[in-house]
Write a protein that holds these residues in place. Structure first.
Motif, PDB file in Angstrom:
ATOM      1  N   GLU A 118       0.824  -1.212   0.000  1.00  0.00           N
ATOM      2  CA  GLU A 118       0.000   0.000   0.000  1.00  0.00           C
ATOM      3  C   GLU A 118       0.856   1.259   0.000  1.00  0.00           C
ATOM      4  O   GLU A 118       0.500   2.264  -0.640  1.00  0.00           O
ATOM      5  N   LEU A 144       1.758   1.836  -3.600  1.00  0.00           N
ATOM      6  CA  LEU A 144       0.612   2.315  -4.370  1.00  0.00           C
ATOM      7  C   LEU A 144       0.275   3.757  -4.007  1.00  0.00           C
ATOM      8  O   LEU A 144      -0.051   4.573  -4.883  1.00  0.00           O
ATOM      9  N   ASP A 145       0.361   4.073  -2.735  1.00  0.00           N
ATOM     10  CA  ASP A 145       0.046   5.430  -2.289  1.00  0.00           C
ATOM     11  C   ASP A 145       1.030   6.447  -2.859  1.00  0.00           C
ATOM     12  O   ASP A 145       0.621   7.524  -3.307  1.00  0.00           O
ATOM     13  N   GLU A 182       0.235   7.098  -6.488  1.00  0.00           N
ATOM     14  CA  GLU A 182      -0.952   7.954  -6.620  1.00  0.00           C
ATOM     15  C   GLU A 182      -0.608   9.404  -6.291  1.00  0.00           C
ATOM     16  O   GLU A 182      -1.046  10.339  -6.980  1.00  0.00           O
ATOM     17  N   ARG A 183       0.193   9.601  -5.263  1.00  0.00           N
ATOM     18  CA  ARG A 183       0.569  10.959  -4.866  1.00  0.00           C
ATOM     19  C   ARG A 183       1.479  11.621  -5.911  1.00  0.00           C
ATOM     20  O   ARG A 183       1.381  12.827  -6.136  1.00  0.00           O
ATOM     21  N   ASP A 216      -3.336  -2.732 -10.155  1.00  0.00           N
ATOM     22  CA  ASP A 216      -3.711  -1.837  -9.067  1.00  0.00           C
ATOM     23  C   ASP A 216      -3.001  -0.488  -9.209  1.00  0.00           C
ATOM     24  O   ASP A 216      -3.602   0.573  -8.996  1.00  0.00           O
ATOM     25  N   ALA A 217      -1.727  -0.536  -9.563  1.00  0.00           N
ATOM     26  CA  ALA A 217      -0.950   0.696  -9.718  1.00  0.00           C
ATOM     27  C   ALA A 217      -1.499   1.547 -10.858  1.00  0.00           C
ATOM     28  O   ALA A 217      -1.617   2.774 -10.730  1.00  0.00           O
ATOM     29  N   ALA A 259      -4.525   1.695 -11.958  1.00  0.00           N
ATOM     30  CA  ALA A 259      -5.784   2.314 -11.545  1.00  0.00           C
ATOM     31  C   ALA A 259      -5.540   3.496 -10.616  1.00  0.00           C
ATOM     32  O   ALA A 259      -6.183   4.547 -10.746  1.00  0.00           O
ATOM     33  N   ARG A 260      -4.600   3.352  -9.701  1.00  0.00           N
ATOM     34  CA  ARG A 260      -4.323   4.427  -8.744  1.00  0.00           C
ATOM     35  C   ARG A 260      -3.676   5.631  -9.447  1.00  0.00           C
ATOM     36  O   ARG A 260      -4.003   6.782  -9.153  1.00  0.00           O
ATOM     37  N   ILE A 261      -2.771   5.364 -10.359  1.00  0.00           N
ATOM     38  CA  ILE A 261      -2.094   6.443 -11.073  1.00  0.00           C
ATOM     39  C   ILE A 261      -3.060   7.175 -11.989  1.00  0.00           C
ATOM     40  O   ILE A 261      -3.104   8.414 -12.034  1.00  0.00           O
ATOM     41  N   LYS A 315      -6.097   7.746 -11.762  1.00  0.00           N
ATOM     42  CA  LYS A 315      -7.061   8.616 -11.091  1.00  0.00           C
ATOM     43  C   LYS A 315      -6.694  10.079 -11.286  1.00  0.00           C
ATOM     44  O   LYS A 315      -7.579  10.952 -11.368  1.00  0.00           O
ATOM     45  N   TYR A 316      -5.400  10.360 -11.366  1.00  0.00           N
ATOM     46  CA  TYR A 316      -4.937  11.745 -11.443  1.00  0.00           C
ATOM     47  C   TYR A 316      -4.049  12.032 -12.641  1.00  0.00           C
ATOM     48  O   TYR A 316      -3.810  13.207 -12.951  1.00  0.00           O
TER      49      TYR A 316
END
Length: 377
Positions: A141, A144-145, A148-149, A216-217, A219-221, A223-224
């Motif tokens: 996590e 992944l966080d 995303e950041r 998963d990565a 999808a998280r990336i 997002k932004y």
């Protein structure tokens, strides 16, 4: 964008001892983790600040642009945004890199180079001989966080080329792992853990696990990250498998990064150690690999260099060394014309040894081993 002609800014924000050994003075550390553990808090912060302030500056970006390169690949650690454990954050330097890239009209590929517990057990992942990431959901996590950041913080920046999900993962059932096992090579023999008891908890991961992490990565990336910026996947030294896998997914604007090193062929005795055989090996193996990827998904070589094991090279004349390195450079530059480009490893080192000059592209250019202007390359 145009075909990538870039350099890696390695050893700036993710340390590798061999590239600047003086940074490790007065310690027994072989990696960034133990450097941070062995230094006092004050000395650690002072030493890291001095290194980060001076190793790469705006003048380096000016030089990179002046030579005609159009991109940099910037390795960043999982602790980029805040201190975690003994590690010191470095996001302000990423901010500077993005500003300088805009100033000099360069693109930046942000590359998540380390994860907590390490993805491959090597020094370039921050801790030698340890692979204890995938089995801990909280560590996954964190990775992944931070991805995303990065997308949130830099996604709208005009200089951003894309975000690379993870550097050099090595699944247990991947091509490189199986090849090394077949010839009796264990990467842990090369990168010895300091804590042998802790290393008993090492646990790798499979291709299937890595594929889920990639999903998963992404999808998280996304997002932004706008769709005009690429999400980049490392082929994990397993081009055929991951090129096919990436091509089969419902992704938008993705690229595949492959790392092609002659020294791996040396290490595993896959070709004779002389420059003519290296050129043949590159023409056969490197061309096939990047062509296979490019036929399925936009592909580039994210790391390569001129380092090789030709015997006695350091004792040869300047003219012979130039003949050897120029031939090896040309073979690889030609090979990477079969894909969307390349990033040389590395932009610079702090070494004073002729055997290691070939890791520093500035020295390669100064010695006449590599082209002087990459607008024409």
């Amino acid at each position: 964008m145009e075909r990538i002609r870039g350099v890696n800014l390695g050893n700036w924000l993710v340390l590798e001892k061999w590239m600047s050994p003086e940074l490790y003075n007065d310690t027994t550390a072989e990696d960034e983790t133990y450097l941070c553990l062995q230094l006092s808090e004050g000395e650690k912060r002072a030493r890291l600040k001095a290194h980060r302030d001076h190793y790469i500056t705006s003048r380096d970006f000016a030089y990179i642009a002046e030579k005609g390169f159009n991109a940099v690949r910037l390795p960043v650690p999982f602790f980029v945004f805040e201190d975690i454990g003994p590690y010191v954050h470095c996001s302000e330097y990423v901010d500077k890199a993005m500003k300088w890239a805009n100033d000099y009209k360069l693109k930046v590929l942000l590359d998540l180079h380390t994860v907590p517990g390490s993805q491959n057990g090597s020094d370039n992942a921050g801790i030698c001989g340890i692979v204890q990431w995938a089995q801990y959901p909280e560590r996954v996590e964190i990775a992944l966080d931070v991805l995303e950041r990065m997308a949130l913080r830099y996604g709208q920046d005009p200089a951003l080329l894309g975000i690379e999900v993870l550097n050099e993962p090595q699944p247990l059932d991947g091509h490189l792992s199986k090849l090394m096992e077949s010839i009796g090579i264990n990467i842990m023999d090369r990168y010895q853990p300091v804590d042998k008891e802790a290393a008993k908890l090492n646990k790798g991961y499979t291709r299937a696990w890595l594929e889920q992490f990639y999903l998963d990565a992404y999808a998280r990336i996304r997002k932004y990250l706008p769709v005009d910026k690429a999400v980049v996947f490392d082929d994990a030294f397993d081009m055929h498998h991951f090129a096919d896998w990436v091509a089969a997914q419902d992704f938008e604007n993705v690229m595949l990064d492959t790392h092609q090193y002659i020294m791996l062929a040396d290490w595993m005795n896959l070709c004779e150690p002389n420059y003519k055989e290296y050129a043949k090996y590159v023409a056969d193996v490197f061309v096939e690999e990047v062509s296979y990827g490019q036929a399925r998904v936009p592909t580039f070589c994210g790391e390569w260099c001129l380092f090789n094991a030709q015997p006695g090279l350091r004792d040869e004349s300047k003219e012979v060394r130039k003949e050897v390195y120029t031939a090896i450079a040309k073979a690889q530059l030609d090979a990477f014309e079969h894909c969307d480009g390349w990033f040389y490893w590395c932009y610079k080192t702090h070494l004073d040894d002729p055997d290691w000059d070939c890791w520093d592209i500035g020295k390669c250019i100064a010695n006449g081993w590599m082209p002087n202007d990459y607008r024409q390359a």
